[in-house]
Design an enzyme around this catalytic site. Structure first.
Site, PDB file in Angstrom:
ATOM      1  N   GLU A   4       3.578  -2.894  11.132  1.00 29.25           N
ATOM      2  CA  GLU A   4       2.998  -3.118   9.802  1.00 29.25           C
ATOM      3  C   GLU A   4       3.742  -2.304   8.747  1.00 29.25           C
ATOM      4  OE1 GLU A   4      -0.709  -1.302   7.456  1.00 29.25           O
ATOM      5  OE2 GLU A   4       0.264  -3.223   7.359  1.00 29.25           O
ATOM      6  N   GLU A   5       4.430  -1.260   9.169  1.00 31.67           N
ATOM      7  CA  GLU A   5       5.124  -0.392   8.214  1.00 31.67           C
ATOM      8  C   GLU A   5       6.525  -0.893   7.866  1.00 31.67           C
ATOM      9  OE1 GLU A   5       3.611   1.995   6.640  1.00 31.67           O
ATOM     10  OE2 GLU A   5       1.800   1.708   7.833  1.00 31.67           O
ATOM     11  N   LEU A  11      -0.935   3.047  12.439  1.00 34.65           N
ATOM     12  CA  LEU A  11      -2.083   3.825  11.947  1.00 34.65           C
ATOM     13  C   LEU A  11      -2.908   2.961  11.005  1.00 34.65           C
ATOM     14  CD1 LEU A  11      -3.046   6.573  12.701  1.00 34.65           C
ATOM     15  CD2 LEU A  11      -2.048   7.477  10.626  1.00 34.65           C
ATOM     16  N   ASP A  12      -3.887   2.294  11.567  1.00 36.40           N
ATOM     17  CA  ASP A  12      -4.710   1.387  10.767  1.00 36.40           C
ATOM     18  C   ASP A  12      -5.875   2.158  10.148  1.00 36.40           C
ATOM     19  OD1 ASP A  12      -5.280  -1.469  10.084  1.00 36.40           O
ATOM     20  OD2 ASP A  12      -7.183  -0.893  10.971  1.00 36.40           O
ATOM     21  N   GLU A  64      -3.210  -7.099  13.937  1.00 37.55           N
ATOM     22  CA  GLU A  64      -4.626  -6.737  13.717  1.00 37.55           C
ATOM     23  C   GLU A  64      -5.521  -7.835  14.309  1.00 37.55           C
ATOM     24  OE1 GLU A  64      -4.828  -3.917   9.803  1.00 37.55           O
ATOM     25  OE2 GLU A  64      -4.385  -6.010   9.348  1.00 37.55           O
ATOM     26  N   ASP A  98       0.857  -1.194   0.000  1.00 41.84           N
ATOM     27  CA  ASP A  98       0.000   0.000   0.000  1.00 41.84           C
ATOM     28  C   ASP A  98       0.886   1.235   0.000  1.00 41.84           C
ATOM     29  OD1 ASP A  98      -2.131  -1.693   0.324  1.00 41.84           O
ATOM     30  OD2 ASP A  98      -2.157  -1.489   2.521  1.00 41.84           O
ATOM     31  N   ASP A 122       1.270   7.758   8.183  1.00 42.99           N
ATOM     32  CA  ASP A 122       1.760   6.395   8.463  1.00 42.99           C
ATOM     33  C   ASP A 122       3.202   6.476   8.931  1.00 42.99           C
ATOM     34  OD1 ASP A 122      -0.380   4.735   7.728  1.00 42.99           O
ATOM     35  OD2 ASP A 122       0.146   4.818   5.609  1.00 42.99           O
ATOM     36  N   ASP A 124       0.253  -1.928  14.626  1.00 43.08           N
ATOM     37  CA  ASP A 124      -0.086  -1.223  13.393  1.00 43.08           C
ATOM     38  C   ASP A 124      -0.262   0.221  13.843  1.00 43.08           C
ATOM     39  OD1 ASP A 124      -1.063  -0.093  11.153  1.00 43.08           O
ATOM     40  OD2 ASP A 124      -2.585  -1.612  10.750  1.00 43.08           O
TER      41      ASP A 124
HETATM   42  P1  AFP Z   1      -5.850   0.676   5.138  1.00 44.17           P
HETATM   43  O1  AFP Z   1      -4.927   0.871   6.337  1.00 44.17           O
HETATM   44  O2  AFP Z   1      -5.104   0.430   3.864  1.00 44.17           O
HETATM   45  O3  AFP Z   1      -6.877   1.744   5.027  1.00 44.17           O
HETATM   46  O4  AFP Z   1      -6.633  -0.707   5.404  1.00 44.17           O
HETATM   47  C1  AFP Z   1      -7.493  -0.774   6.484  1.00 44.17           C
HETATM   48  C2  AFP Z   1      -7.706  -2.215   6.818  1.00 44.17           C
HETATM   49  O5  AFP Z   1      -6.483  -2.861   7.024  1.00 44.17           O
HETATM   50  C3  AFP Z   1      -8.616  -2.381   8.031  1.00 44.17           C
HETATM   51  O6  AFP Z   1      -8.520  -1.339   8.937  1.00 44.17           O
HETATM   52  C4  AFP Z   1      -9.996  -2.494   7.441  1.00 44.17           C
HETATM   53  O7  AFP Z   1     -10.859  -3.273   8.222  1.00 44.17           O
HETATM   54  C5  AFP Z   1      -9.745  -3.126   6.093  1.00 44.17           C
HETATM   55  O8  AFP Z   1      -8.400  -2.854   5.750  1.00 44.17           O
HETATM   56  C6  AFP Z   1     -10.651  -2.576   5.045  1.00 44.17           C
HETATM   57  O9  AFP Z   1     -10.397  -3.218   3.845  1.00 44.17           O
HETATM   58  P2  AFP Z   1     -11.333  -2.994   2.557  1.00 44.17           P
HETATM   59  O10 AFP Z   1     -11.069  -1.606   2.080  1.00 44.17           O
HETATM   60  O11 AFP Z   1     -10.852  -4.034   1.588  1.00 44.17           O
HETATM   61  O12 AFP Z   1     -12.748  -3.211   2.962  1.00 44.17           O
END
Ligand code: AFP
Length: 350
Positions: free
Chosen positions: A106-107, A129-130, A294, A77, A83, A127
């Site tokens: 995660e980074e 910044l999730d 996660e 990503d 991040d 993680d």
């Molecule tokens: P990002 O950190 O790339 O925004 O992803 C968030 C995540 O890891 C988690 O927080 C969400 O539950 C999931 O991905 C959402 O994934 P989708 O966009 O595929 O639904």
């Protein structure tokens, strides 16, 4: 202050007796006379990392912290500026506590091995910044962490040893939690004695206990999943979600709520009940979410709150990790809802 000298504060001054996160953790520590206070200090550093991250998130628009940083993370990503900042914040603060020997972020592709003179007995996976793909639109995001006791952090010399020591089933965690940067900032935490929620009081700069002993309802009325992936799901998942939308006569269908930010979706599930799902599918046979920072920490919290977390066929807390960034399918939430989901996998395997 002894109980007999404790006087109720005058009306309007109740807040003078706030239970801050630091006070709560110290109180818990006292229940373990053998404790050296290491976990308390480590949690203090995690708490600070969350406060700094919160402050950056709050001023991101003004300080021009939105947008891409120019690199990529382990998932490929694109890294957001926030991040990078939150990852540095977590690393620096946690290392300076001198209570960990290994950090997994995660980074970062490889585990971070702490300099010998700064090491402690714990390992932490986070993680920082999730949900960061949601940052620019001001959607709720969060930080997730899980803490393990390492067998022998002092002796670690190589990346392989660091991985071996921290790759433990989630059930071994000594503490796990998340911070949520939403309309308010929450820190939700467990060290295996229930789940407790704190809210950041911006005027004090302190997390204050607002949700003691959170218990998830045995059954909920909400399901949370990215239904856009439905065409690639396995049959038991399709059938289960269908059963929520088309229940037998006389029962109401479940409501759908999906933010796309795990911390926010899990937080709502914890408080209101129901089920949060990120299933495996034909394109991603192990799902999307990562086990160590996660799936496992959130599973730990769910179980501590009386809920359940499963891959569909196995308890997430029992998975023995084989790589630090491995993924896992995730179904977590109210106990009865997760049991229902598992029954569809069971029937499919018979
Ligand atoms: P990002 O950190 O790339 O925004 O992803 C968030 C995540 O890891 C988690 O927080 C969400 O539950 C999931 O991905 C959402 O994934 P989708 O966009 O595929 O639904």
């Amino acid at each position: 202050m002894s109980q007999q000298h404790k006087v109720a504060p005058p009306t309007g001054l109740e807040e003078t007796d706030s239970v801050t996160l630091t006070r709560f953790v110290l109180h818990e520590q006292r229940k373990h006379p053998e404790s050296q206070g290491d976990l308390t200090l480590l949690l203090t550093s995690v708490q600070l990392a969350c406060k700094v991250t919160d402050s950056c998130v709050r001023k991101a628009g003004i300080a021009k912290l939105y947008g891409l940083a120019g690199g990529g993370n382990v998932s490929g990503d694109l890294q957001q500026k926030l991040d990078v900042i939150s990852n540095e914040t977590f690393k620096v603060n946690i290392e300076s506590s001198q209570k960990v020997a290994v950090m997994v972020s995660e980074e970062e592709e490889l585990p971070i091995i702490v300099e010998k003179h700064n090491r402690g007995k714990y390992g932490i996976a986070f993680d920082p910044l999730d949900g960061s793909s949601n940052i620019d639109s001001n959607v709720t995001i969060g930080s997730i962490f899980g803490i393990f006791r390492l067998p022998d952090g002092e002796s670690i010399q190589t990346t392989d040893e660091a991985c071996r020591q921290i790759m433990q089933p989630g059930r071994n965690m000594v503490a796990a939690g998340y911070a949520m940067y939403g309309s308010a900032t929450n820190l939700v935490l467990s060290f295996g004695n229930g789940v407790h929620g704190f809210t950041l009081d911006p005027s004090l700069g302190e997390f204050v206990l607002t949700h003691p002993n959170i218990r998830i309802p045995r059954r909920g009325k909400i399901y949370s999943v990215n239904e856009g992936n439905c065409k690639n799901w396995d049959k038991p998942v399709v059938q289960y979600i269908q059963s929520l939308k088309f229940p037998p006569e006389g029962k109401s269908p479940y409501s759908l709520r999906y933010i796309g930010s795990m911390v926010a979706d899990v937080h709502r599930t914890l408080l209101y009940g129901g089920i949060f799902c990120y299933p495996a599918d034909k394109k991603n046979p192990n799902g999307k979410l990562r086990l160590l920072y996660e799936g496992a920490p959130m599973a730990f919290l769910m179980e501590q709150a009386g809920g359940k977390a499963s891959t569909g066929t196995e308890n997430i807390l029992d998975i023995q990790p084989h790589s630090i960034h491995q993924r896992t399918p995730v179904f977590m939430g109210s106990y009865e809802d997760v049991c229902d989901l598992e029954s569809f996998f069971k029937s499919a395997s018979q």
